[in-house]
Design a protein around this motif. Structure first.
Motif, short mmCIF file in Angstrom:
data_model
loop_
_atom_site.label_atom_id
_atom_site.label_comp_id
_atom_site.label_asym_id
_atom_site.label_seq_id
_atom_site.Cartn_x
_atom_site.Cartn_y
_atom_site.Cartn_z
N PHE A 7 0.84 -1.20 0.00
CA PHE A 7 0.00 0.00 0.00
C PHE A 7 0.87 1.25 0.00
O PHE A 7 0.68 2.16 -0.81
N ARG A 8 1.84 1.30 0.90
CA ARG A 8 2.68 2.48 1.02
C ARG A 8 3.59 2.68 -0.18
O ARG A 8 3.91 3.81 -0.56
N ARG A 9 3.98 1.58 -0.80
CA ARG A 9 4.94 1.64 -1.90
C ARG A 9 4.28 1.94 -3.25
O ARG A 9 4.90 2.56 -4.13
N LEU A 10 3.01 1.54 -3.40
CA LEU A 10 2.41 1.55 -4.73
C LEU A 10 1.25 2.53 -4.94
O LEU A 10 0.90 2.82 -6.08
N ILE A 11 0.67 3.04 -3.85
CA ILE A 11 -0.46 3.96 -4.03
C ILE A 11 0.03 5.40 -3.85
O ILE A 11 0.52 5.77 -2.78
N PRO A 12 -0.09 6.22 -4.87
CA PRO A 12 0.37 7.61 -4.78
C PRO A 12 -0.66 8.47 -4.04
O PRO A 12 -1.81 8.05 -3.84
N PRO A 13 -0.27 9.66 -3.62
CA PRO A 13 -1.26 10.59 -3.07
C PRO A 13 -2.35 10.86 -4.12
O PRO A 13 -2.05 11.05 -5.30
N THR A 14 -3.59 10.84 -3.70
CA THR A 14 -4.71 11.01 -4.63
C THR A 14 -5.40 12.34 -4.40
O THR A 14 -5.22 12.98 -3.37
N ASN A 15 -6.20 12.76 -5.39
CA ASN A 15 -6.98 13.98 -5.25
C ASN A 15 -8.43 13.69 -5.62
O ASN A 15 -8.82 12.55 -5.89
N TYR A 16 -9.23 14.73 -5.64
CA TYR A 16 -10.67 14.53 -5.82
C TYR A 16 -11.01 13.95 -7.18
O TYR A 16 -12.03 13.26 -7.34
N GLU A 17 -10.19 14.19 -8.17
CA GLU A 17 -10.52 13.72 -9.53
C GLU A 17 -10.52 12.20 -9.61
O GLU A 17 -11.23 11.63 -10.44
N SER A 18 -9.75 11.52 -8.77
CA SER A 18 -9.78 10.06 -8.79
C SER A 18 -11.05 9.52 -8.13
O SER A 18 -11.45 8.38 -8.35
N TYR A 19 -11.67 10.36 -7.34
CA TYR A 19 -12.85 9.99 -6.55
C TYR A 19 -14.14 10.35 -7.28
O TYR A 19 -15.16 9.69 -7.15
N ARG A 20 -14.07 11.45 -8.07
CA ARG A 20 -15.27 12.05 -8.67
C ARG A 20 -16.11 11.06 -9.49
O ARG A 20 -17.34 10.99 -9.29
N PRO A 21 -15.54 10.29 -10.43
CA PRO A 21 -16.40 9.44 -11.26
C PRO A 21 -17.15 8.38 -10.45
O PRO A 21 -18.24 7.96 -10.86
N PHE A 22 -16.62 7.99 -9.33
CA PHE A 22 -17.32 7.01 -8.50
C PHE A 22 -18.44 7.68 -7.71
O PHE A 22 -19.56 7.17 -7.63
N PHE A 23 -18.14 8.87 -7.17
CA PHE A 23 -19.18 9.55 -6.41
C PHE A 23 -20.33 10.00 -7.31
O PHE A 23 -21.49 10.04 -6.88
N GLU A 24 -20.04 10.36 -8.56
CA GLU A 24 -21.06 10.90 -9.46
C GLU A 24 -22.26 9.96 -9.59
O GLU A 24 -23.36 10.39 -9.91
N LYS A 25 -22.05 8.69 -9.33
CA LYS A 25 -23.16 7.74 -9.45
C LYS A 25 -24.25 8.03 -8.42
O LYS A 25 -25.41 7.68 -8.61
N PHE A 26 -23.88 8.67 -7.30
CA PHE A 26 -24.89 9.07 -6.31
C PHE A 26 -25.77 10.19 -6.83
O PHE A 26 -26.85 10.44 -6.30
N ASN A 27 -25.32 10.89 -7.87
CA ASN A 27 -26.11 11.97 -8.45
C ASN A 27 -27.04 11.49 -9.56
O ASN A 27 -27.78 12.29 -10.13
N SER A 28 -26.99 10.22 -9.88
CA SER A 28 -27.89 9.67 -10.89
C SER A 28 -29.32 9.66 -10.36
O SER A 28 -29.56 9.45 -9.18
N ARG A 29 -30.28 9.90 -11.22
CA ARG A 29 -31.69 9.84 -10.85
C ARG A 29 -32.44 8.96 -11.84
O ARG A 29 -32.47 9.27 -13.01
N PRO A 30 -32.98 7.83 -11.37
CA PRO A 30 -32.96 7.38 -9.98
C PRO A 30 -31.59 6.86 -9.58
O PRO A 30 -30.80 6.44 -10.42
#
Length: 573
Positions: free
Chosen positions: A69-92
């Motif tokens: 985990f410490r060796r292979l995962i870089p610091p992340t920002n919101y853009e890596s998170y956004r496409p996954f969260f956007e699914k909560f904005n789907s209607r329905p």
């Protein structure tokens, strides 16, 4: 009760370092096990190398997973998170699409960030957790407190099955509201059952938290606060909110005293939807009204707060960064209130009353990135790697997602807590964010776009500018000091409206705050010719630094510098 002062140590003892390593490994291991099968962990490109490395490993028992985990995962920002969260904005919003998205199950609330990296606020999903949100109770215990949090929410996310059955309703709300709801299991479906209640240990009815209009929200809280002589604590999100309440008390002093005397609720704006609940809890108290009348309004007496509330001993709030400007007023005359618990992101004050020194206090896993290093996984440090005096950005991994989220706060480590080895730090600033208001963060780029919007031959041609949080009147607002070229134009009276329109273009939150009387039109003050050159000279002399090394900051945070600048204003638009 006497409280011993804690003095940070400059180096970890072998025992503290060993305990920290064990605790950090345990936290990280638990987070990996809990979140490894989420949609984010299985689909994010940021975790692809990590997934490959642990493909055939036992994540529960193989300690090499931690180093992977410490060796292979870089610091992340919101853009890596956004496409996954956007699914909560789907209607329905289908449960089959969003369940186990970032953590197991479904979120309990979705807080609204005040970030202005885009026109809309960043959104984060918060999942159930078994640990407290802050590191243990305050050493100052209170029996009666004023909890000045809003419990209102925006259009909730309704999660449904494929046959339209409601699985869960998730509120979109302020972080403080979400934390309080999660800790106390206050679902939005049961809000109505609490409306007329004053919860044990509180002073205002639950319904007060559903007043949207900012001025009325503060005044109704002020009314119930003033009526209760036994008040021991006040909890607000930000120090400026407390100061705003005090100024509202000053404005409406006679109305508030009359209401306490007669047991009535004043005709404040936009409270009709909760008036019935408020009236049930407001009782006539002529004796208390006489006591308050004798003391007088807030600005009339030194130590006013202690006269009004003799048992008041704790104000809990965020008062770091740009919010620290009001500290002298609160701690000394005319209020003389003890800041017993100061909160910053992921920390709390090391000692009661010390509003500058904090200790890490969070249930998250916090790592650190040296501000002078590149944003790579190789540059991420652990607690035992930190050096007192250096500046770092926190890197957060939480129960809400298996990421290494790089926080925009910059802290200076000053040592370690001798009780547990946790880092002790001072809050320095926000990276790329120049000014913070209660409802929004404003970047230097935003400030420049606002100046460009109101600068012109028909208004004022701006040469240089700096900004402040202008709290001369309430509601507070963004204030500009500007130097100009030539004369003031014929349409200068439109400059403030142009500035506000440009500010709203950077974030919808400014318009929302304006509509609820939480934020005013930006102010624009023109300084005398040569003022900014004089500032650089004055600042250089006072700091014993060459004038060529002094820049005019985009935001002026030093109170003395603000006063110096205000004395040189030629005209205010």
């Amino acid at each position: 009760m006497s409280i011993n002062t804690v003095h940070p140590i400059t180096a970890l003892t072998p025992g503290l370092e060993a305990a920290l390593r064990e605790d950090t490994d345990r936290r990280l291991g638990n987070l990996i096990v809990a979140n490894i099968n989420t949609q984010y962990a299985r689909g994010s490109s940021q975790l692809s190398d990590f997934r490959l490395a642990i493909k055939d490993k036992d994540v529960q028992n193989d300690e090499s997973v931690l180093s992977d985990f410490r060796r292979l995962i870089p610091p992340t920002n919101y853009e890596s998170y956004r496409p996954f969260f956007e699914k909560f904005n789907s209607r329905p919003c289908r449960s089959s699409e969003v369940e186990n998205m970032l953590a197991p199950g479904l979120p309990v609330y979705i807080p609204l960030s005040s970030s202005t990296s885009g026109k809309k606020s960043k959104q984060f999903a918060k999942y159930p957790r078994s640990q407290p949100y802050f590191g243990g109770p305050s050493p100052l215990r209170v029996q009666t407190t004023s909890l000045m949090h809003t419990f209102a929410y925006r259009d909730p996310v309704v999660v449904v099955t494929d046959v339209e059955e409601v699985v869960k309703t998730i509120p979109l709300c302020n972080e403080s509201s979400g934390i309080a709801r999660a800790q106390n299991n206050w679902s939005i479906e049961t809000d109505e059952t609490r409306m007329a209640s004053i919860l044990p240990g509180h002073v205002a009815p639950w319904a007060t938290g559903f007043i949207i209009h900012h001025r009325s929200f503060l005044l109704i809280h002020a009314l119930f606060n003033l009526a209760n002589i036994s008040l021991e604590g006040i909890t607000v999100s930000l120090l400026v909110t407390f100061m705003d309440m005090v100024h509202r008390i000053e404005e409406e002093w006679s109305t508030l005293i009359s209401s306490i005397r007669n047991g009535t609720i004043p005709e404040f704006e936009q409270i009709d939807h909760v008036r019935t609940y408020l009236e049930l809890n407001m009782h006539a108290d002529p004796q208390r009204a006489d006591e308050l009348q004798k003391i007088g309004p807030p600005l009339s007496s030194p130590g006013w707060a202690q006269l009004v509330w003799p048992s008041l001993k704790l104000l809990t709030c965020i008062c770091s960064g740009t919010f620290a400007a009001s500290l002298p007023q609160v701690k000394y005359s005319p209020f003389k209130i003890k800041i017993g618990l100061t909160l910053v992101r992921r920390g709390r004050n090391l000692n009661p009353g010390d509003t500058e020194t904090f200790v890490i206090a969070t249930d998250e896993l916090i790592e650190f990135l040296d501000t002078t290093e590149e944003q790579t996984q190789e540059g991420v440090l652990q607690t035992w790697d930190l050096q007192p005096g250096k500046f770092y950005r926190p890197v957060s991994t939480t129960q809400d997602g298996l990421w290494r989220y790089l926080i925009d706060d910059i802290i200076q480590v000053v040592g370690f807590d001798p009780r547990n080895g946790l880092p002790v730090f001072r809050y320095s600033r926000r990276k790329n964010v120049e000014i913070r208001l209660p409802h929004a963060l404003i970047t230097e780029a935003d400030l420049l776009s606002v100046v460009c919007a109101f600068s012109g031959e028909d208004t004022v041609e701006v040469q240089e500018f700096t900004t402040v949080v202008d709290d001369r009147k309430f509601p507070l607002t963004l204030g500009f000091f500007i130097s100009i070229k030539g004369n003031i134009g014929p349409n200068a009276k439109l400059a403030r409206e142009k500035a506000f329109a440009a500010l709203v273009a950077t974030s919808d939150e400014h318009q929302i705050a304006f509509d609820t009387d939480e934020f005013g039109l930006p102010t624009i003050r023109v300084v005398k010719p040569g003022t900014f050159a004089d500032y650089r000279r004055w600042r250089g002399e006072s700091m014993k630094i060459g004038v060529g090394q002094i820049k005019l900051p985009a935001v002026l945070t030093d109170p003395k510098a603000q006063e110096w600048m205000a004395e040189r204003v030629m005209i205010e638009l």
